[in-house]
Design a protein around this motif. Structure first.
Motif, PDB file in Angstrom:
ATOM      1  N   HIS A  25      35.406  39.297  33.709  1.00 43.84           N
ATOM      2  CA  HIS A  25      35.382  38.812  35.099  1.00 43.84           C
ATOM      3  C   HIS A  25      36.041  37.435  35.214  1.00 43.84           C
ATOM      4  N   ARG A  79      30.962  42.794  37.798  1.00 45.99           N
ATOM      5  CA  ARG A  79      31.437  44.083  37.268  1.00 45.99           C
ATOM      6  C   ARG A  79      32.721  44.557  37.940  1.00 45.99           C
ATOM      7  N   GLU A  98      29.966  38.415  30.327  1.00 47.50           N
ATOM      8  CA  GLU A  98      30.889  39.384  30.930  1.00 47.50           C
ATOM      9  C   GLU A  98      32.207  38.657  31.174  1.00 47.50           C
ATOM     10  N   ALA A 144      28.857  35.236  34.983  1.00 49.00           N
ATOM     11  CA  ALA A 144      29.623  35.940  33.946  1.00 49.00           C
ATOM     12  C   ALA A 144      29.482  35.234  32.601  1.00 49.00           C
ATOM     13  N   GLU A 201      21.430  42.433  41.256  1.00 48.24           N
ATOM     14  CA  GLU A 201      22.186  43.527  41.867  1.00 48.24           C
ATOM     15  C   GLU A 201      22.518  43.277  43.337  1.00 48.24           C
ATOM     16  N   GLY A 251      25.899  40.554  40.465  1.00 48.91           N
ATOM     17  CA  GLY A 251      26.118  41.709  39.605  1.00 48.91           C
ATOM     18  C   GLY A 251      27.342  42.541  39.976  1.00 48.91           C
ATOM     19  N   GLU A 275      32.992  45.586  41.071  1.00 52.22           N
ATOM     20  CA  GLU A 275      32.681  46.645  42.029  1.00 52.22           C
ATOM     21  C   GLU A 275      32.755  46.168  43.481  1.00 52.22           C
TER      22      GLU A 275
END
Length: 158
Positions: A47, A21, A44, A39, A13, A17, A23
């Motif tokens: 990304h 995502r 994921e 990723a 995080e 992370g 963000e």
């Protein structure tokens, strides 16, 4: 605490992370490259498309990238060098993975561009052997299995 897959030794995080995502933007070309590796590990794959140059995103082979990410066991990332000059960046790295029971290494010298404050993957040259791809042989005009969104002949097959 979950360690980030990129090998930074930091918490996911506090590292890749938020970038994976969507963000937060990657602060450097190396940070974007590390987030792209993460990723793959985290599967994921959106990304991987989002971090391509905008003009290359429409050529992204989402199914092929997802298949590679899901069929490989990701073993680790080694960053050999990273540099930035203005809005251009270059990162040489090796991503180790296992596919069909065989250990493989993807050694690449990747290039990145910063546009509007955001870093994007612009392409790369595979060093040494080409990555092992599960499935049928990749044709020169097929999408490159590395996930760059470019044709194989313009990317890893160059």
């Amino acid at each position: 605490m979950t360690l980030c897959p990129c090998g930074s030794g930091r918490d996911l995080e506090a590292c890749c992370g938020p970038v994976v995502r969507g963000e937060a933007p990657a602060a450097t070309a190396e940070a974007l490259m590390r987030s792209r590796y993460s990723a793959y590990v985290l599967k994921e794959t959106e990304h991987l498309k989002r971090s391509l140059l905008p003009e290359d995103q429409s050529k992204h082979d989402a199914d092929g990238v997802r298949q590679w990410a899901e069929s490989a066991t990701w073993l680790g990332l080694t960053v050999h060098s990273a540099s930035e000059t203005g809005d251009a960046g270059e990162v040489e790295f090796t991503a180790a993975y296992e596919l069909d029971g065989a250990r493989q290494e993807h050694h690449e010298k990747a290039t990145f561009e910063r546009r509007g404050g955001a870093w994007y993957y612009a392409g790369g040259r595979v060093r040494g052997a080409d990555p092992v791809v599960k499935g049928p042989k990749v044709g020169r005009n097929d999408p490159c299995p590395c996930g760059s969104g470019k044709k194989f002949k313009k990317c890893c097959g160059a």
